[in-house]
Design a protein around this motif. Structure first.
Motif, PDB file in Angstrom:
ATOM      1  N   ARG A 238       0.779  -1.251  -0.151  1.00 54.06           N
ATOM      2  CA  ARG A 238      -0.053   0.097   0.217  1.00 54.06           C
ATOM      3  C   ARG A 238       0.912   1.129  -0.026  1.00 54.06           C
ATOM      4  O   ARG A 238       0.675   2.099  -0.771  1.00 54.06           O
ATOM      5  CB  ARG A 238      -0.893   0.023   1.104  1.00 54.06           C
ATOM      6  CG  ARG A 238      -1.583   1.270   1.522  1.00 54.06           C
ATOM      7  CD  ARG A 238      -2.200   1.386   2.781  1.00 54.06           C
ATOM      8  NE  ARG A 238      -3.631   0.748   2.528  1.00 54.06           N
ATOM      9  CZ  ARG A 238      -4.900   1.119   2.025  1.00 54.06           C
ATOM     10  NH1 ARG A 238      -4.998   2.325   1.914  1.00 54.06           N
ATOM     11  NH2 ARG A 238      -5.786   0.326   2.129  1.00 54.06           N
ATOM     12  N   ARG A 239       2.208   1.364   0.794  1.00 53.59           N
ATOM     13  CA  ARG A 239       2.621   2.524   0.981  1.00 53.59           C
ATOM     14  C   ARG A 239       3.270   2.884  -0.147  1.00 53.59           C
ATOM     15  O   ARG A 239       3.393   3.910  -0.795  1.00 53.59           O
ATOM     16  CB  ARG A 239       3.674   2.502   2.000  1.00 53.59           C
ATOM     17  CG  ARG A 239       4.708   3.624   2.415  1.00 53.59           C
ATOM     18  CD  ARG A 239       5.322   3.376   3.742  1.00 53.59           C
ATOM     19  NE  ARG A 239       6.513   2.342   3.438  1.00 53.59           N
ATOM     20  CZ  ARG A 239       7.238   2.192   4.467  1.00 53.59           C
ATOM     21  NH1 ARG A 239       7.259   2.646   5.396  1.00 53.59           N
ATOM     22  NH2 ARG A 239       8.125   1.076   4.156  1.00 53.59           N
ATOM     23  N   ILE A 241       2.481   2.228  -3.208  1.00 52.84           N
ATOM     24  CA  ILE A 241       1.559   2.464  -4.440  1.00 52.84           C
ATOM     25  C   ILE A 241       1.066   3.909  -3.920  1.00 52.84           C
ATOM     26  O   ILE A 241       0.940   4.597  -4.884  1.00 52.84           O
ATOM     27  CB  ILE A 241       0.439   1.718  -4.446  1.00 52.84           C
ATOM     28  CG1 ILE A 241       0.841  -0.025  -4.777  1.00 52.84           C
ATOM     29  CG2 ILE A 241      -0.618   2.041  -5.317  1.00 52.84           C
ATOM     30  CD1 ILE A 241      -0.234  -0.811  -4.762  1.00 52.84           C
ATOM     31  N   GLU A 242       0.799   4.030  -2.949  1.00 58.41           N
ATOM     32  CA  GLU A 242       0.429   5.519  -2.431  1.00 58.41           C
ATOM     33  C   GLU A 242       1.450   6.640  -2.822  1.00 58.41           C
ATOM     34  O   GLU A 242       0.997   7.854  -3.185  1.00 58.41           O
ATOM     35  CB  GLU A 242      -0.299   5.650  -0.965  1.00 58.41           C
ATOM     36  CG  GLU A 242      -1.499   5.010  -0.871  1.00 58.41           C
ATOM     37  CD  GLU A 242      -2.018   4.756   0.902  1.00 58.41           C
ATOM     38  OE1 GLU A 242      -2.853   4.562   0.942  1.00 58.41           O
ATOM     39  OE2 GLU A 242      -1.229   5.216   1.668  1.00 58.41           O
ATOM     40  N   GLN A 243       2.742   6.239  -2.474  1.00 60.18           N
ATOM     41  CA  GLN A 243       3.700   7.132  -2.538  1.00 60.18           C
ATOM     42  C   GLN A 243       4.011   7.373  -4.171  1.00 60.18           C
ATOM     43  O   GLN A 243       4.014   8.554  -4.714  1.00 60.18           O
ATOM     44  CB  GLN A 243       4.998   7.012  -1.921  1.00 60.18           C
ATOM     45  CG  GLN A 243       5.015   6.905  -0.490  1.00 60.18           C
ATOM     46  CD  GLN A 243       6.246   6.464   0.130  1.00 60.18           C
ATOM     47  OE1 GLN A 243       6.794   5.654  -0.286  1.00 60.18           O
ATOM     48  NE2 GLN A 243       6.201   6.687   1.498  1.00 60.18           N
ATOM     49  N   GLU A 247      -1.656   9.389  -4.012  1.00 59.45           N
ATOM     50  CA  GLU A 247      -3.148   9.840  -3.539  1.00 59.45           C
ATOM     51  C   GLU A 247      -3.517   8.657  -2.318  1.00 59.45           C
ATOM     52  O   GLU A 247      -2.688   7.488  -2.420  1.00 59.45           O
ATOM     53  CB  GLU A 247      -4.278   9.595  -4.487  1.00 59.45           C
ATOM     54  CG  GLU A 247      -4.056   8.377  -5.498  1.00 59.45           C
ATOM     55  CD  GLU A 247      -5.005   8.467  -6.746  1.00 59.45           C
ATOM     56  OE1 GLU A 247      -6.015   7.735  -6.707  1.00 59.45           O
ATOM     57  OE2 GLU A 247      -4.668   9.406  -7.862  1.00 59.45           O
ATOM     58  N   LYS A 248      -4.467   8.739  -1.832  1.00 59.16           N
ATOM     59  CA  LYS A 248      -4.985   7.589  -0.675  1.00 59.16           C
ATOM     60  C   LYS A 248      -5.814   6.619  -1.304  1.00 59.16           C
ATOM     61  O   LYS A 248      -6.575   6.879  -2.204  1.00 59.16           O
ATOM     62  CB  LYS A 248      -5.780   8.308   0.382  1.00 59.16           C
ATOM     63  CG  LYS A 248      -6.036   7.352   1.381  1.00 59.16           C
ATOM     64  CD  LYS A 248      -4.924   7.429   2.375  1.00 59.16           C
ATOM     65  CE  LYS A 248      -5.405   6.452   3.803  1.00 59.16           C
ATOM     66  NZ  LYS A 248      -4.090   6.183   4.449  1.00 59.16           N
ATOM     67  N   LEU A 249      -5.517   5.163  -1.016  1.00 59.60           N
ATOM     68  CA  LEU A 249      -6.309   4.141  -1.638  1.00 59.60           C
ATOM     69  C   LEU A 249      -7.360   3.839  -0.769  1.00 59.60           C
ATOM     70  O   LEU A 249      -7.085   3.797   0.536  1.00 59.60           O
ATOM     71  CB  LEU A 249      -5.343   2.989  -1.959  1.00 59.60           C
ATOM     72  CG  LEU A 249      -4.087   3.370  -3.113  1.00 59.60           C
ATOM     73  CD1 LEU A 249      -3.058   2.460  -2.942  1.00 59.60           C
ATOM     74  CD2 LEU A 249      -5.031   3.553  -4.318  1.00 59.60           C
ATOM     75  N   GLU A 251      -9.590   1.446   1.568  1.00 61.10           N
ATOM     76  CA  GLU A 251      -9.630   0.346   2.678  1.00 61.10           C
ATOM     77  C   GLU A 251      -9.845  -0.991   1.824  1.00 61.10           C
ATOM     78  O   GLU A 251     -10.860  -1.017   1.137  1.00 61.10           O
ATOM     79  CB  GLU A 251     -10.394   0.633   3.806  1.00 61.10           C
ATOM     80  CG  GLU A 251      -9.850   1.527   4.771  1.00 61.10           C
ATOM     81  CD  GLU A 251      -8.391   1.337   5.136  1.00 61.10           C
ATOM     82  OE1 GLU A 251      -8.076   0.203   5.529  1.00 61.10           O
ATOM     83  OE2 GLU A 251      -7.538   2.401   5.163  1.00 61.10           O
TER      84      GLU A 251
END
Length: 296
Positions: A238-239, A241-243, A247-249, A251
């Motif tokens: 997750r981290r 991909i978000e970086q 943008e925030k993914l 839940e």
């Protein structure tokens, strides 16, 4: 100070963080098992009889390759192939410990040569080529032996005209083998394309977790892609991909349920229903009862 020592110091000084999903599984004296999700305590025999699925909340406990084979194959029908293949250390890789030492210790602890078991079996009398990854062996990482054994299994299934099932459970490519590990993605995928060209069935079963290079190759190349409930299925974390996206993914975006809703997984099959589902799919594909033979 080396990079490894720097990370070790950070871990040593970091505050302890307790998991928020409830208590960890407690095996006690071996007679009881405590669900890590809901805390239900049950006899281990009852848990195993229910395919290691909690009757209280449906949590799928992780199982090893021998238990997985027992749940899928007809009793006494599984015939392993290429069981003697074992990894080497072609890059003489070493971090805090040498790769050769890690392999030796993991082989001793698990009783496996590497992270996949392959063979031929019957399922309700129908032939099936079966590969089962085992997360206990270095996180189910895909090294050269995993790639070679799976490729040979696919080729044997194609030659025998057998349907193929690969149970995926992996952290991805094995970093200690570098590019040799990444090459396995193309090798297995090429064998699967030949299997498909022969109009033969391939079913991947995605279990918790299926990530990295396995997800990016043979785990997503099935005619029908099956998954267990709430299995983590991802390429990167997750981290990362978000970086990358900035943008925030949402839940749960790396769960089997989310992937099914968005067309990446065809169906989610609870483990107690797996044998029946697989048997139905094999019959629909036209599999017939034939003798098994490992010899060429």
């Amino acid at each position: 100070m080396s990079l490894f020592d720097w990370f070790a110091d950070r871990r040593k000084n970091a505050p302890a963080v307790r998991a928020s999903k409830g208590p960890e599984a407690d095996e006690g004296d071996g007679l009881w098992s405590k669900c890590a999700e809901c805390g239900l305590v049950v006899y281990r025999k009852d848990l195993i009889a229910n395919a290691s699925v909690c009757k209280g909340c449906g949590h799928h406990h992780r199982i090893d390759s021998s238990e997985r084979i027992r749940l899928i194959a007809d009793e006494g029908s599984f015939e392993p192939i290429d069981a003697d293949l074992a990894p080497t250390d072609p890059l003489a890789f070493k971090d805090r410990r040498s790769y050769a030492d890690r392999l030796r210790d993991t082989q001793r602890a698990t009783g496996l040569r590497d992270a996949v078991v392959t063979g031929l079996c019957r399922l309700e009398g129908m032939p099936l080529a079966l590969g089962v990854m085992d997360f206990r062996f270095m996180g189910g990482s895909m090294g050269s032996v995993v790639g070679e054994k799976l490729t040979r299994l696919v080729e044997l299934a194609t030659a025998r005209r057998y349907p193929l099932l690969i149970v995926c459970a992996s952290g991805g490519a094995r970093m200690q083998e570098g590019m040799l590990s990444l090459m396995q993605m193309a090798k297995i995928s090429g064998a699967l394309q030949r299997h498909r060209s022969a109009e033969l069935l391939y079913l991947p079963l995605l279990t918790h977790p299926t990530t990295g290079g396995v997800t990016a190759s043979f785990a997503m190349l099935g005619d029908l892609i099956l998954a267990e409930p709430k299995a983590m299925i991802a390429f990167a974390g997750r981290r990362v991909i978000e970086q990358t996206l900035g943008e925030k993914l949402p839940e749960g975006f790396q769960t089997a349920e989310y992937l099914q809703d968005h067309g990446f997984v065809d169906t989610i099959v609870p483990r107690p229903e797996l044998r029946g589902t697989l048997a139905t799919l094999l019959r629909l594909h036209g599999s017939v009862r034939t003798p098994l033979s490992v010899a060429p």
